[in-house]
Each structure stands twice: as structure tokens, then as C-alpha cells.
Design a protein around this motif. Structure first.
Motif, PDB file in Angstrom:
ATOM      1  N   ARG A   2      39.893  43.683  25.943  1.00 30.88           N
ATOM      2  CA  ARG A   2      38.524  42.474  25.975  1.00 30.88           C
ATOM      3  C   ARG A   2      37.875  42.895  27.252  1.00 30.88           C
ATOM      4  NH1 ARG A   2      37.953  37.923  28.245  1.00 30.88           N
ATOM      5  NH2 ARG A   2      40.050  37.498  28.786  1.00 30.88           N
ATOM      6  N   ARG A   3      38.612  42.839  28.198  1.00 34.56           N
ATOM      7  CA  ARG A   3      38.024  42.964  29.429  1.00 34.56           C
ATOM      8  C   ARG A   3      37.382  44.388  29.604  1.00 34.56           C
ATOM      9  NH1 ARG A   3      42.949  40.654  31.404  1.00 34.56           N
ATOM     10  NH2 ARG A   3      42.765  38.417  31.785  1.00 34.56           N
ATOM     11  N   ILE A   6      34.052  44.514  27.718  1.00 36.75           N
ATOM     12  CA  ILE A   6      33.050  43.704  28.597  1.00 36.75           C
ATOM     13  C   ILE A   6      32.366  44.513  29.590  1.00 36.75           C
ATOM     14  CG2 ILE A   6      32.748  41.554  30.030  1.00 36.75           C
ATOM     15  CD1 ILE A   6      34.906  40.282  28.267  1.00 36.75           C
ATOM     16  N   ILE A   7      33.425  45.241  30.266  1.00 30.89           N
ATOM     17  CA  ILE A   7      33.014  46.116  31.538  1.00 30.89           C
ATOM     18  C   ILE A   7      32.160  47.137  31.038  1.00 30.89           C
ATOM     19  CG2 ILE A   7      33.850  47.409  33.347  1.00 30.89           C
ATOM     20  CD1 ILE A   7      36.165  45.507  33.877  1.00 30.89           C
ATOM     21  N   ARG A  10      28.728  45.836  30.040  1.00 29.65           N
ATOM     22  CA  ARG A  10      27.711  45.696  31.143  1.00 29.65           C
ATOM     23  C   ARG A  10      27.409  46.947  31.629  1.00 29.65           C
ATOM     24  NH1 ARG A  10      25.992  45.623  36.059  1.00 29.65           N
ATOM     25  NH2 ARG A  10      27.440  47.455  36.363  1.00 29.65           N
ATOM     26  N   ILE A 288      36.105  42.071  43.511  1.00 31.83           N
ATOM     27  CA  ILE A 288      35.704  40.976  42.678  1.00 31.83           C
ATOM     28  C   ILE A 288      36.288  41.258  41.088  1.00 31.83           C
ATOM     29  CG2 ILE A 288      34.304  39.390  41.653  1.00 31.83           C
ATOM     30  CD1 ILE A 288      33.557  39.315  44.605  1.00 31.83           C
ATOM     31  N   LEU A 289      36.049  42.582  40.662  1.00 26.74           N
ATOM     32  CA  LEU A 289      36.504  42.860  39.619  1.00 26.74           C
ATOM     33  C   LEU A 289      38.063  42.979  39.267  1.00 26.74           C
ATOM     34  CD1 LEU A 289      33.969  45.523  38.375  1.00 26.74           C
ATOM     35  CD2 LEU A 289      34.137  43.195  37.696  1.00 26.74           C
ATOM     36  N   ALA A 290      38.538  43.534  40.459  1.00 30.11           N
ATOM     37  CA  ALA A 290      40.148  43.741  40.596  1.00 30.11           C
ATOM     38  C   ALA A 290      40.898  42.351  40.443  1.00 30.11           C
ATOM     39  CB  ALA A 290      40.247  44.454  41.894  1.00 30.11           C
ATOM     40  N   SER A 292      39.866  40.244  38.658  1.00 34.13           N
ATOM     41  CA  SER A 292      39.664  39.496  37.250  1.00 34.13           C
ATOM     42  C   SER A 292      40.151  40.517  36.066  1.00 34.13           C
ATOM     43  CB  SER A 292      38.251  39.176  36.932  1.00 34.13           C
ATOM     44  OG  SER A 292      37.716  38.626  37.975  1.00 34.13           O
ATOM     45  N   ALA A 293      40.414  41.596  36.449  1.00 34.37           N
ATOM     46  CA  ALA A 293      40.873  42.645  35.427  1.00 34.37           C
ATOM     47  C   ALA A 293      41.488  43.827  35.953  1.00 34.37           C
ATOM     48  CB  ALA A 293      39.703  43.132  34.581  1.00 34.37           C
ATOM     49  N   SER A 294      42.418  44.146  35.426  1.00 34.86           N
ATOM     50  CA  SER A 294      43.337  45.524  35.612  1.00 34.86           C
ATOM     51  C   SER A 294      42.702  46.898  36.262  1.00 34.86           C
ATOM     52  CB  SER A 294      44.301  45.772  34.730  1.00 34.86           C
ATOM     53  OG  SER A 294      44.007  46.452  33.581  1.00 34.86           O
ATOM     54  N   GLU A 297      41.473  48.399  33.180  1.00 36.11           N
ATOM     55  CA  GLU A 297      40.225  47.761  32.422  1.00 36.11           C
ATOM     56  C   GLU A 297      39.105  48.232  33.147  1.00 36.11           C
ATOM     57  OE1 GLU A 297      42.852  43.979  30.498  1.00 36.11           O
ATOM     58  OE2 GLU A 297      42.079  43.946  32.676  1.00 36.11           O
TER      59      GLU A 297
ATOM     60  N   LEU B  53      46.503  42.612  43.791  1.00 34.23           N
ATOM     61  CA  LEU B  53      45.749  43.621  44.191  1.00 34.23           C
ATOM     62  C   LEU B  53      46.662  44.460  45.005  1.00 34.23           C
ATOM     63  CD1 LEU B  53      42.472  41.764  45.328  1.00 34.23           C
ATOM     64  CD2 LEU B  53      42.990  42.883  43.208  1.00 34.23           C
ATOM     65  N   ARG B  70      49.316  38.919  35.663  1.00 32.15           N
ATOM     66  CA  ARG B  70      48.507  39.349  34.467  1.00 32.15           C
ATOM     67  C   ARG B  70      48.414  38.283  33.297  1.00 32.15           C
ATOM     68  NH1 ARG B  70      44.657  42.642  32.762  1.00 32.15           N
ATOM     69  NH2 ARG B  70      45.102  43.336  30.752  1.00 32.15           N
ATOM     70  N   GLN B  73      45.982  35.551  34.726  1.00 32.22           N
ATOM     71  CA  GLN B  73      44.785  35.905  35.542  1.00 32.22           C
ATOM     72  C   GLN B  73      43.315  35.344  35.098  1.00 32.22           C
ATOM     73  OE1 GLN B  73      43.975  40.211  35.039  1.00 32.22           O
ATOM     74  NE2 GLN B  73      43.693  40.427  37.348  1.00 32.22           N
ATOM     75  N   PRO B  80      36.575  36.654  47.455  1.00 29.90           N
ATOM     76  CA  PRO B  80      37.295  37.444  48.231  1.00 29.90           C
ATOM     77  C   PRO B  80      36.425  37.121  49.734  1.00 29.90           C
ATOM     78  CG  PRO B  80      35.848  38.511  46.794  1.00 29.90           C
ATOM     79  CD  PRO B  80      35.874  37.155  46.616  1.00 29.90           C
ATOM     80  N   PHE B  97      28.919  36.972  33.248  1.00 24.57           N
ATOM     81  CA  PHE B  97      29.685  38.355  33.256  1.00 24.57           C
ATOM     82  C   PHE B  97      30.878  38.125  33.701  1.00 24.57           C
ATOM     83  CE2 PHE B  97      30.971  42.170  35.626  1.00 24.57           C
ATOM     84  CZ  PHE B  97      31.515  42.854  34.569  1.00 24.57           C
ATOM     85  N   LEU B 101      34.892  37.598  31.888  1.00 26.94           N
ATOM     86  CA  LEU B 101      36.047  38.640  32.101  1.00 26.94           C
ATOM     87  C   LEU B 101      37.329  37.675  32.044  1.00 26.94           C
ATOM     88  CD1 LEU B 101      34.999  41.009  34.892  1.00 26.94           C
ATOM     89  CD2 LEU B 101      35.478  41.663  32.480  1.00 26.94           C
ATOM     90  N   LYS B 102      36.989  36.345  32.400  1.00 31.49           N
ATOM     91  CA  LYS B 102      38.060  35.288  32.125  1.00 31.49           C
ATOM     92  C   LYS B 102      38.130  34.686  31.116  1.00 31.49           C
ATOM     93  CE  LYS B 102      39.158  35.537  36.868  1.00 31.49           C
ATOM     94  NZ  LYS B 102      40.533  35.898  37.292  1.00 31.49           N
TER      95      LYS B 102
END
Lengths: 481, 317
Positions: A2-3, A6-7, A10, A288-290, A292-294, A297, B53, B70, B73, B80, B97, B101-102
Motif C-alpha cells: 500500500r505504501r 502511495i509513494i 505521489r 521523514i519517509l523512512a 513511515s515506510a520501509s 517501499e 532507521l 514494522r 509503524q 525528525p 500524503f 502512508l500511515k
């Protein structure tokens, strides 16, 4: 997943929403049209020019030169009809038009074109002469230097011909040490249309004169001039096992074109991706993305988004190109279509494009994640760019010598594989080579994605300048305590 | 009640350098916990390990009951230390956006973004590209993006850095609101005043090691207090009083005023006993003042390190 989607969405929309995307979508075909049409436009621009022939030889060279130039124009018309027949109705039709022209001149060629390709014949317009021949200015002196002096103001535009017409060039035929020579005046220094036409016409004319003087009969001379040995090119690789036709050569040409096209598509896509990752890295969005997602992803989403964008552009251009080809040269379109579908070139293109794009995109994304500025990018990307130029150097060899052992070896090096294999694919590459290189690419791509993913993760949260050594050190797995 | 976050014997080494050394602490649900220490103490490394991270060299982290980040999340919000947003995006799209993602549907994300951004005074800037906003505004957008999905655990890495004092005060209000909603907040900072005003608990970190873990009053109690006396007093006799560890002369409060002494009272020593002994021994004291130690003072005592001077309204003006 899903993520990732979405990425990807975008990423895709961030480009589609820009004016640059629509401009490049529209401008690329426009650029192609302009590029292809430019020689025609340039010829047309010169076609309006007016040239005078001044004969100081004491003979009838001016009339003979004019007749020869007219004949060359008619020959050009027959050649244009032959090309039109070739692209719309195939090589046999082209041959028939050429032979008809040889027998009965321009009217016969036109009649034959109407027979073999009626649609094309109806819209055929004979190419106009490259320039118009006008009578020379009145009251010119009889001596060469004086004639040249008198012509100068006409050519420079200070004076015009009696009807008010501008003279753009002049051909002064004279004798120099007993031989016929030409002084050629042109208004523009770079214009060579008149020079080319006059050079060829005068050469033919003087050769004919010399041969006639040596005792050759006019009939025999004409036969000599028309003499054109029929060369049959034979190859066991030809479709019929014998004579090589344009259709036989088409797969090689199409394969080469696909290889070059793929190179452009992959590096355009990878370049877009690289800039996008670098922008996100420098603006700290990656961190920021890191959160929220792997990494998979994020990197996968970005690669997919740019791939969708590249595919959108490529498919649009391909559709426009196909439409243009069907409209302009339906015969050629059918042949290209059968080559693409029949020889599996399209399937190869899709597979090599997919693996090649993912491999290079992953490399570029992994490097981009370490770059805050174009300067850092330049340092890290240079080795990749140098590597990428290798297949370009060897792709033309695939057309000339597709079976070259060097090419075969290079085709197995994964970074070169997609481009070189496609360039060779039109020349009946063995299936085991295709399957083998695809498997090797699959494994290499998986390894590259894995390593780039690790670099991407480290790069996304890294700060400070990074050189190649540090980047490579990040690829090593972290040691557990 | 299960802790929202458990950090157990966490260690992170970068080559030969140890950034975090055997760190353990836990954060209770619904609390505001300050993660304090000077720059380079290991706060950001710890936060990054909590968020997955970077991988720890050793130790274990449990986030919202999960051993790995995971599965939870989507229930964690993160701001940050180094801020960043898509410069060409507008605030609503950016928040929606990141919320998507969440797991927040885009339409709902946009609705929440508008409501929350308006509440932050950004109602007039919803359609502007982020690059057109001031730094303070962009930070507000980023904070909204970190919490728009209504996370159960919010981790804020140096949330006050780069903000002017007025916006720092506003941010304190936002953090209180997040906790009031029931979320757990862990924020790292090197400015003790924010932690002092906001935190239920603080974890002090110095050179990668935990120096203290407890409530703000407990931390303060670890620091000595200073008793200022005005009048005629014998410094040597004062120093002999129970609980007094040091005595120093201080300049008079005003020109020509009475002499003053400052007595440093040991942590946990009852100040009332000192005063009682003072008067019973006949010291001629006209005025006294007891200054409770700040968290800043406690930090210096607990870690042996100094911190950068905090920014005040006056110094910022």
C-alpha cells in the motif's frame, strides 16, 4: 505494498502536474518532425533562388548545362517516386517504378507509381528544381574579369534583373588554358545547392563531350551513362535463403533502434529518479519517509513511479510514431510491425527494458540517497556514466557484425546486456543466449537492488559529504555485537 | 499497564565510537517524557533505533508492545531533528500524503490537515507551496504531519530547535494537547526549560549513557540548593552547620547594603534544619532566600557536563 503504491502515485503525479512534463511530451515529437523536416525546409528555402548562366566559352555550354540540370531534376523526381513506392508498397513496387523510369522517363515512372501505389501516386508532388534559371543581366561585357565585376552588384543585391528580380547566383562558363572552367557566384557563403548541382551536371557534360570526341556514338554514350549493374545480394540468412531484401535487413535496423531507444529511456528514467532522490535527500524528506515506510517501499515506490512516468511518455510517443508511420508509410509500418511481433523483438524489449531499468534505477537511487548537491552527484555518478557509455560504442557493431565474438562476450556483462542484446536481437541470436543473459540479469538486478537498498537506507539518514569509498563501506552488512 | 516504549540495554557503535552505551528506560502510556542531553549525547541515535532507521549494535526495543517497529509503524508519529517537506507541495497535500502512508484515507487526511493547520494559524496558507512559507510555519506543517494520523506514540527529535520563543511556547501547548488526547510523547531536547515545564518524566543522557531516569522533582532533588543570607554572619560558623557543604561571600543586593553569603545546601538535606540552627546560634540575619535548583542545575550535577545557555525571550528579542 500500500505504501509503495502511495509513494509511486505521489512520484508520478509530482511530474505529471508540472508544465515540463506536458512540454516534453509534446515537444519530443515536434522536435522529431522538425529534425526530420529540417533538410526539406532548408532545401525549400533555397529553392526560391534564381541563378543565371553566362557562357563565355564561345560554344553552347550554357544551353547544354541547362538541359543537363533539367534532366537531373527529372531523375530526382523518379527517385522520389521510387522511395514513395518503397515505403508505401514495398521493395518490388520500388523496383518497378525505377525500371519504368529508366525505360520511359518521368511519365512512365509516374504511371507505374499510379499502378503499384495508387493512393501514394495521387498525393505525389514532384520535387521542385533546386533553383530557377533566369536570363543573365543585359549588356554584359565579353571578357571574364569584366563579367565578374559586372555580376557582383547583382549578386550583392545592389542591382536587380530587368523584371526587378533578385539574382542569388551566377555560373560563368569560360575557358582556362583550353579547358572549360566555371566561376560560381553565390549570395551566401554557405549555400552549396547550386555548386553541387552545377558540379555534377558539368562533370557529366564534359565526360560525355570527351567520350563523343573520342569517337563514342551518342547512343552508346547514353547506354554507358545508364549502365548500372544489377547487384543481387545473397545470404543464407535471408528470408528466402537467397537474395537479401530490405525486409531482411529491417530486423537488424529495428533491433539497433530499439537498443538505442532503450538506452535513452533507461537513462532518462534513471536520471529523473536520481534527481528526485537527491532532492528528497537534500530537503530531508527521505528521513521523514523512512519513519513511515520501509526502504523497499520507498525505493520501490519511487522506481515504480518514475517507471510509470517513463512508460507514459514512451507509449505516447510510440503511439504517435506508429500513427505517423501508418499514415506516411503503411508498407514500412506493416514490415516493422511484423519484425517487432514476429521475431520476438517486442517481448525482448519489454524484458530487457524491465530488468535494465530496475538495475540502473536502483543504482541511481542508491547513489542519489547520499547526494545533497549536484557536485556530490557528479563525483559518485561519473564511474556509472563511464560504464554506461561502453554499450553505445559497441551498438553499431551489432549492425555491421552481429556475430562478432567481442560483442557476444560483452553481451553477457549485465550492465551492457539490455542494450547490446537488443541491438543483436534482430540478427537471430540463439535462444539460449537470450535466456541465459536474461537469467544473469535477473540475478544481477536482484543483487543490485539488495545492495542499493542497503545504501539507500544508510544514505537516507546520512549527513555530510560522502565519497565513493564511504558509499561502498555502507554496502557491507552491519556487524552484530 | 504495558509501557508504550521499552528500551533495554541498548548499545550503538559506529566503528570505534560508542554513541549509545547500555541504555535502558521505559515510557508509560499517556505520559510526556523528555529525553535530555547535550548535542552528541546519543539522543538522535537512540530515536533512530527506536524508529528502526538504524539497527542497534546490541539491546532490545519494544514499541507499543511490538519487538519490531514494522507492525506498529502506523501508530507512531515522528518529527525528525532535521526538518524536510516537499517544497513544491502545499501544506494540505503534504500532510495528507504523509498521513496516507500511515493508513489515513486521502480525503480524511486532507480534512484533518485543513482542521489542524487552521488551528495552528495557517488557514491562510493552505494552498501555498511550502517553499513560500516561513521556517516557523513549515515547522508547524511538519509537526501537524507527524501527528495527523493520531498516533499512539509521538517521537519528537529536538522539536524546539530553530523556533523563536513565541513559537516554542506554542509548541509546548501542542505537545500538551497531544498528551491530553491520550498519546504518549517522547521528545528529545538539550534545552532543559521545555522539559521542566512539560515532562512527567525525564531521561538524562550523557556521552551515550543514562545519567538519570525519573520525575523532574526527583531530578531537582539530586542537585544542591543555594541559601542566600543577608546580614552579619560568620562564614566559618555557617559552613559548620549541618547540611551546608560550601559558603561563599556574595555582593550586597544594593550599593551600601548589608553583606551577603551564599550557602550551598547538600541535596536531600532539610533546609528547615539549617535555618533553625542558624537562628538558634544567634546569627544576625535580616533576610534569607532559598533558590530551588533547576533541571539545568540538576543535569550538571547528575552528568558532570554543562549545557548550552538556554534561549530566553529577552535574549531572543
Amino acid at each position: 505494498m500500500r505504501r509503495l503504491l502511495i509513494i509511486a502515485g505521489r512520484e508520478y503525479m509530482s511530474y505529471v502536474r508540472t508544465a515540463g512534463f506536458w512540454l516534453s511530451l509534446a515537444l519530443a515529437p515536434l522536435g522529431l518532425v522538425v529534425g526530420l523536416g529540417l533538410p526539406v525546409f532548408m532545401d525549400r528555402a533555397q529553392q526560391g533562388s534564381t541563378v543565371a548562366i553566362v557562357d563565355l566559352t564561345g560554344g553552347d555550354y550554357a544551353a547544354r548545362l541547362r538541359a543537363r540540370l533539367d534532366e537531373d531534376v527529372r531523375d530526382g523526381g523518379i527517385q522520389a517516386m521510387r522511395l514513395l513506392a518503397l515505403t508505401t508498397a514495398g521493395p518490388d513496387a520500388a523496383k518497378a517504378v525505377r525500371e519504368a523510369g529508366g525505360r520511359g522517363g518521368e511519365p512512365a515512372a509516374r504511371a507505374e507509381l499510379a499502378r503499384v501505389a495508387p493512393g501514394a501516386a495521387s498525393r505525389f508532388k514532384a520535387p521542385p528544381p533546386p533553383f530557377r534559371i533566369a536570363p543573365p543581366p543585359p549588356s554584359l561585357p565579353g571578357e571574364r574579369a569584366a563579367v565578374n565585376a559586372a555580376l557582383r552588384p547583382y549578386i550583392s543585391g545592389e542591382r536587380t534583373l530587368p523584371g526587378g528580380e533578385q539574382l542569388d547566383g551566377a555560373v560563368v562558363l569560360h575557358r582556362s588554358e583550353g579547358e572549360i572552367a566555371v566561376d560560381l557566384w553565390t549570395a551566401e557563403l554557405g549555400a552549396d545547392t547550386v555548386e553541387d548541382a552545377v558540379r555534377v551536371a558539368m562533370r557529366d557534360l564534359l565526360r560525355a563531350e570527351r567520350l563523343t570526341a573520342a569517337g563514342l556514338s551518342p547512343d552508346l554514350l547514353e547506354q554507358v551513362e545508364d549502365l548500372q549493374p544489377e547487384i543481387r545480394e545473397l545470404s543464407p540468412k535471408a528470408a528466402g535463403g537467397g537474395e537479401v531484401s530490405l525486409r531482411d535487413r529491417l530486423p537488424t535496423v529495428v533491433g539497433f533502434a530499439l537498443g538505442v531507444g532503450l538506452f535513452m529511456v533507461i537513462f532518462a528514467g534513471a536520471g529523473l529518479l536520481f534527481n528526485s532522490v537527491m532532492e528528497e535527500k537534500s530537503s530531508r524528506v527521505l528521513e521523514i519517509l523512512a519513519g513511515s515506510a520501509s526502504t523497499t517501499e520507498i525505493m520501490g515506490g519511487k522506481i515504480l513511479g518514475v517507471a510509470a512516468l517513463t512508460a507514459t511518455m514512451m507509449l505516447t510517443w510510440a503511439a504517435l510514431g506508429t500513427l505517423a508511420l501508418i499514415q506516411g508509410a503503411p508498407g514500412m509500418a506493416a514490415d516493422v510491425g511484423s519484425v517487432l511481433m514476429g521475431r520476438g523483438l517486442l517481448l525482448y524489449f519489454v524484458l530487457y527494458a524491465l530488468l535494465g531499468y530496475v538495475m540502473y534505477a536502483a543504482i541511481f537511487a542508491g547513489i542519489g540517497a547520499f547526494c545533497d548537491s549536484p557536485r556530490e552527484a557528479q563525483t559518485l555518478l561519473t564511474p556509472v556514466i563511464l560504464l554506461a557509455t561502453v554499450p553505445i560504442l559497441f551498438m553499431s557493431l551489432a549492425v555491421r557484425d552481429p556475430g562478432s565474438p567481442l560483442l557476444q562476450v560483452l553481451s553477457w556483462i549485465p550492465p551492457f546486456t539490455p542494450f547490446l542484446m537488443l541491438a543483436r536481437a534482430g540478427s537471430e541470436v540463439a535462444l539460449w543466449e537470450v535466456v541465459g543473459t536474461l537469467l544473469l540479469m535477473l540475478l544481477t538486478t536482484a543483487a543490485v537492488v539488495h545492495l542499493s537498498g542497503r545504501a539507500f537506507k544508510a544514505g537516507a539518514i546520512s549527513s555530510g559529504p560522502v565519497d565513493l569509498k564511504r558509499l561502498l563501506s555502507r554496502l557491507r552488512p552491519a556487524k552484530a555485537a | 499497564m504495558t509501557s508504550a516504549l521499552v528500551v533495554d540495554r541498548l548499545t550503538k557503535r559506529y566503528g570505534v565510537q560508542t554513541a549509545v552505551n547500555d541504555l535502558s528506560f521505559s515510557v508509560e502510556p499517556g505520559s510526556i517524557t523528555g529525553f535530555l542531553g547535550p548535542n552528541g549525547a546519543g539522543k538522535t541515535s537512540t530515536v533512530r533505533m527506536i524508529l528502526g532507521l538504524i539497527a542497534p549494535t546490541a539491546g532490545r526495543i519494544t514499541v507499543l508492545g511490538s519487538q519490531t517497529i514494522r507492525p506498529v509503524q502506523d501508530r507512531v508519529g515522528f518529527l525528525p531533528e532535521e526538518r524536510g517537506l516537499y517544497k513544491r507541495m502545499n501544506p494540505v497535500d503534504a500532510v495528507a500524503f504523509l498521513a496516507s502512508l500511515k493508513g489515513v484515507p486521502t480525503a480524511e487526511g486532507r480534512r484533518r490537515a485543513r482542521t489542524m493547520l487552521e488551528a495552528q494559524g495557517l488557514g491562510g496558507h493552505l494552498r501555498k507551496p511550502i517553499k513560500a512559507l516561513s521556517k516557523g510555519m513549515a515547522q508547524k506543517v511538519q509537526l501537524v504531519a507527524a501527528v495527523a494520523h493520531h498516533p499512539d506514540l509521538v517521537i519528537l527529535d529536538e522539536p524546539f530547535s530553530g523556533l523563536d520563543p513565541v513559537n516554542q511556547q506554542a509548541l509546548e501547548g501542542v505537545i500538551r494537547d497531544i498528551a491530553a488526547r491520550g498519546a504518549t510523547v517522547l521528545f528529545s531536547t538539550h534545552v532543559m526549560q521545555h522539559a521542566e515545564r512539560l515532562c512527567d518524566r525525564v531521561v538524562l543522557l550523557a556521552r551515550g549513557r543514562k545519567a538519570f531516569d525519573g520525575t523532574v522533582p526527583e531530578a531537582r532533588a539530586a542537585a544542591p540548593r543555594v541559601l542566600t543570607l543577608e546580614g552579619q554572619a560568620d562564614a566559618e560558623a555557617l559552613a559548620r552547620l549541618p547540611g551546608v557543604v560550601a559558603v561563599q561571600p556574595a555582593p550586597p543586593a544594593e550599593r551600601g547594603g548589608a553583606p551577603r553569603l551564599t550557602a550551598v545546601v547538600a541535596p536531600h538535606a532539610p533546609v528547615q534544619e539549617v535555618l533553625r540552627a542558624l537562628f538558634s546560634q544567634g546569627f544576625d540575619v535580616s533576610r534569607f532566600e532559598m533558590k530551588e535548583p533547576s533541571l539545568h542545575d540538576a543535569f550538571i550535577v547528575l552528568t558532570g557536563e554543562s549545557l548550552p545557555a538556554p534561549q530566553t525571550l529577552e535574549s531572543a528579542a
